[in-house]
Design a protein around this motif. Structure first.
Motif, PDB file in Angstrom:
ATOM      1  N   ASP A 124       0.875  -1.183   0.000  1.00 20.71           N
ATOM      2  CA  ASP A 124       0.000   0.000   0.000  1.00 20.71           C
ATOM      3  C   ASP A 124       0.909   1.229   0.000  1.00 20.71           C
ATOM      4  O   ASP A 124       1.069   1.928   1.002  1.00 20.71           O
ATOM      5  CB  ASP A 124      -0.911  -0.018   1.232  1.00 20.71           C
ATOM      6  N   PHE A 125       1.547   1.472  -1.146  1.00 23.49           N
ATOM      7  CA  PHE A 125       2.558   2.521  -1.224  1.00 23.49           C
ATOM      8  C   PHE A 125       1.971   3.918  -1.096  1.00 23.49           C
ATOM      9  O   PHE A 125       2.638   4.845  -0.658  1.00 23.49           O
ATOM     10  CB  PHE A 125       3.342   2.376  -2.530  1.00 23.49           C
ATOM     11  N   ALA A 126       0.697   4.048  -1.470  1.00 21.16           N
ATOM     12  CA  ALA A 126       0.042   5.354  -1.331  1.00 21.16           C
ATOM     13  C   ALA A 126      -0.044   5.746   0.144  1.00 21.16           C
ATOM     14  O   ALA A 126       0.237   6.889   0.520  1.00 21.16           O
ATOM     15  CB  ALA A 126      -1.351   5.326  -1.960  1.00 21.16           C
ATOM     16  N   LEU A 127      -0.417   4.773   1.006  1.00 21.04           N
ATOM     17  CA  LEU A 127      -0.497   5.054   2.446  1.00 21.04           C
ATOM     18  C   LEU A 127       0.902   5.297   3.014  1.00 21.04           C
ATOM     19  O   LEU A 127       1.100   6.208   3.831  1.00 21.04           O
ATOM     20  CB  LEU A 127      -1.168   3.889   3.174  1.00 21.04           C
ATOM     21  N   ALA A 128       1.869   4.490   2.569  1.00 23.13           N
ATOM     22  CA  ALA A 128       3.241   4.662   3.060  1.00 23.13           C
ATOM     23  C   ALA A 128       3.769   6.047   2.716  1.00 23.13           C
ATOM     24  O   ALA A 128       4.383   6.726   3.559  1.00 23.13           O
ATOM     25  CB  ALA A 128       4.146   3.586   2.459  1.00 23.13           C
ATOM     26  N   ASP A 129       3.512   6.490   1.495  1.00 25.74           N
ATOM     27  CA  ASP A 129       3.961   7.820   1.085  1.00 25.74           C
ATOM     28  C   ASP A 129       3.234   8.909   1.852  1.00 25.74           C
ATOM     29  O   ASP A 129       3.827   9.948   2.198  1.00 25.74           O
ATOM     30  CB  ASP A 129       3.747   8.009  -0.419  1.00 25.74           C
ATOM     31  N   LYS A 130       1.957   8.677   2.125  1.00 30.83           N
ATOM     32  CA  LYS A 130       1.180   9.684   2.869  1.00 30.83           C
ATOM     33  C   LYS A 130       1.724   9.851   4.292  1.00 30.83           C
ATOM     34  O   LYS A 130       1.873  10.972   4.791  1.00 30.83           O
ATOM     35  CB  LYS A 130      -0.295   9.291   2.921  1.00 30.83           C
ATOM     36  N   ILE A 131       2.047   8.731   4.945  1.00 33.75           N
ATOM     37  CA  ILE A 131       2.601   8.806   6.308  1.00 33.75           C
ATOM     38  C   ILE A 131       3.940   9.559   6.295  1.00 33.75           C
ATOM     39  O   ILE A 131       4.194  10.422   7.128  1.00 33.75           O
ATOM     40  CB  ILE A 131       2.772   7.391   6.891  1.00 33.75           C
ATOM     41  N   ARG A 132       4.778   9.214   5.290  1.00 34.34           N
ATOM     42  CA  ARG A 132       6.058   9.907   5.175  1.00 34.34           C
ATOM     43  C   ARG A 132       5.868  11.403   4.948  1.00 34.34           C
ATOM     44  O   ARG A 132       6.520  12.239   5.589  1.00 34.34           O
ATOM     45  CB  ARG A 132       6.857   9.316   4.004  1.00 34.34           C
ATOM     46  N   ASP A 133       4.940  11.771   4.051  1.00 30.79           N
ATOM     47  CA  ASP A 133       4.709  13.184   3.748  1.00 30.79           C
ATOM     48  C   ASP A 133       4.079  13.923   4.921  1.00 30.79           C
ATOM     49  O   ASP A 133       4.401  15.089   5.182  1.00 30.79           O
ATOM     50  CB  ASP A 133       3.831  13.319   2.498  1.00 30.79           C
ATOM     51  N   ASP A 134       3.186  13.249   5.629  1.00 30.16           N
ATOM     52  CA  ASP A 134       2.563  13.873   6.814  1.00 30.16           C
ATOM     53  C   ASP A 134       3.613  14.171   7.885  1.00 30.16           C
ATOM     54  O   ASP A 134       3.601  15.241   8.519  1.00 30.16           O
ATOM     55  CB  ASP A 134       1.472  12.960   7.390  1.00 30.16           C
ATOM     56  N   LEU A 135       4.514  13.231   8.095  1.00 28.67           N
ATOM     57  CA  LEU A 135       5.584  13.449   9.072  1.00 28.67           C
ATOM     58  C   LEU A 135       6.506  14.574   8.620  1.00 28.67           C
ATOM     59  O   LEU A 135       6.926  15.418   9.431  1.00 28.67           O
ATOM     60  CB  LEU A 135       6.381  12.161   9.284  1.00 28.67           C
TER      61      LEU A 135
END
Length: 465
Positions: free
Chosen positions: A435-446
């Motif tokens: 689920d790379f979209a969620l992984a990228d979102k967590i990274r971007d949110d941080l």
């Protein structure tokens, strides 16, 4: 330890007057403006000298003055329609902001010229009694350089050569062009103090002699400052102090080199003049300190955007190493390993390299090289799979050596309202589930909250931007 003594123009073994104790006087700023990067160099260099002498087991009494009465301060006060006290206090307060930013330790004593008027008057009176100074009809008092046979010994200039460029300005009543003011009669509207010669204020040079004697004694171990102070300021200090006290003023004189800006000497008239505050607002304080100690203190250094960026890059390498050690310690699963002894021996060898460099006339450039050799070996020998014993040893070595130079102090502490480790775990699970979209979102949110994630072979690390 050997240091280059300006007085003798050679490296000499540094031997204190009293074993294990050093009395050091450093000329501080004239407080009429923010300190500039030229001021920052002696502050950083001689802060390192003090730290190193203490690191080697000595007790150090360090005195750094504030010149809080001066023509420039009076001029600034007049321009702002205020008084000298307001100007001096403002820029002493601003000094402390910059000094803290540069990680300059406060001196043991920070005397002000205006708080030592009695001592100043006493020294001037003694000089007059001994025939080394004279008062003139308008209330000025001058030191007579011809009465001191060794005048010029610090700057290594014969009196005849110095006389060639000397002159008597309009309004001065001194007997000889080389004589200098010990006491200045007050002009209308200027601040003043009462004295045996009338109302006036001290000359610049006498202030430091007075504060030296009051707080450190008639003879001190080391007097230091910028190269620009050798003549006339320090030369005049030697003359008036030794004529007054009858003993050698300072055993060692240490002077740092000039600062150039884009390979041109820094000067207000050339428009290449930068305050520490100016530079720190763009690049931070720590790169400024790093720049000031990155070359041997007696060598000139060059300030430019490229060079300060290089300093930032060097510091990033050091900070990354230190962060990696914290990360490795957190992940360590064993307390010790059979290979620890040899690894510690390798890491510890750089301490001796560091000491050898610093003992050679405070060679901070080579000392930094020793630290980067330590970093290289830490990166090779210490991993999250290492023992906690080895990691803690590496941390101790790193902190000890960088602490002597006063660098790697700006390690960002993080106070968060989020559980970073939990979010990292969620991101790892998302990546496992593709689920790379969620992984990228967590990274971007941080990242939006100032947290940078770094994927490494040992796992995910994070640090504050």
């Amino acid at each position: 330890m050997r240091v280059f003594n300006t007085l003798t123009r050679r490296k000499e073994e540094l031997v204190p007057i009293k074993p294990g104790e050093f009395k050091i006087y450093a000329c501080g700023p004239t407080v009429y403006n923010y300190i500039h990067i030229g001021n920052a160099r002696p502050l950083c260099v001689f802060d390192v000298l003090r730290r190193y002498l203490e690191y080697r087991g000595n007790n150090v009494t360090f005195v750094q003055n504030f010149t809080d009465i001066d023509d420039k301060i009076i001029k600034k006060a007049n321009e702002e329609n205020t008084d000298y006290l307001t100007i001096a206090k403002r820029y002493i307060d601003e000094y402390w902001v910059d000094a803290k930013g540069l990680n300059i330790r406060a001196a043991d004593i920070h005397p002000k010229a205006t708080e030592n008027i009695d001592e100043i008057i006493d020294i001037i009176s003694t000089l007059i009694e001994k025939g080394h100074a004279y008062a003139v009809e308008n209330g000025d008092v001058y030191f007579s350089t011809k009465t001191f046979n060794e005048y010029g010994k610090l700057s290594h200039q014969p009196l005849e050569d110095l006389e060639a460029g000397a002159r008597i300005n309009i309004g001065e009543l001194k007997h000889d062009p080389m004589d200098f003011a010990l006491w200045k009669a007050a002009k209308p509207g200027e601040p003043y103090w009462d004295s045996p010669w009338g109302q006036g204020r001290p000359g610049w040079h006498i202030e430091c002699s007075a504060m030296n004697r009051r707080f450190l004694g008639e003879s001190i171990d080391i007097h230091c400052g910028g190269k620009d102070l050798i003549f006339p300021h320090h030369e005049n200090e030697v003359a008036q102090s030794e004529c007054c006290n009858g003993v050698q003023f300072a055993n060692y004189w240490m002077h740092n080199g000039y600062i150039n800006v884009d390979n041109v000497k820094m000067s207000k008239s050339l428009g290449n003049f930068f305050t520490v505050r100016d530079v720190a607002e763009k690049y931070g304080y720590e790169p400024v300190r790093y720049l000031m100690i990155s070359s041997h203190y007696r060598s000139p250094i060059n300030y430019s955007v490229d060079i300060i960026e290089q300093c930032k890059a060097s510091l990033l390498r050091l900070h990354t190493c230190r962060d990696n050690l914290d990360f490795a310690l957190e992940k360590a699963t064993v307390s010790s390993k059979p290979t620890d002894f040899e690894a510690k021996k390798k890491l510890g060898s750089h301490r001796e390299e560091f000491i050898e460099a610093m003992d050679d006339d405070l060679n901070t450039a080579d000392a930094l090289a020793a630290i980067f050799e330590l970093v290289r070996d830490i990166n090779t020998l210490v991993t999250p799979g290492s023992s906690s014993d080895l990691i803690e040893y590496a941390i101790e070595e790193f902190d000890e050596l960088t602490g002597v130079l006063g660098i790697c102090y700006d390690r960002k502490t993080v106070e968060l309202n989020i559980d970073v480790e939990k979010l990292i775990e969620e991101r790892n699970n998302a990546r496992k589930n593709k689920d790379f979209a969620l992984a990228d979102k967590i990274r971007d949110d941080l990242k939006a909250q100032g947290i940078i994630l770094e994927d490494t072979p040992q796992g995910v690390k994070w640090h504050k931007a």
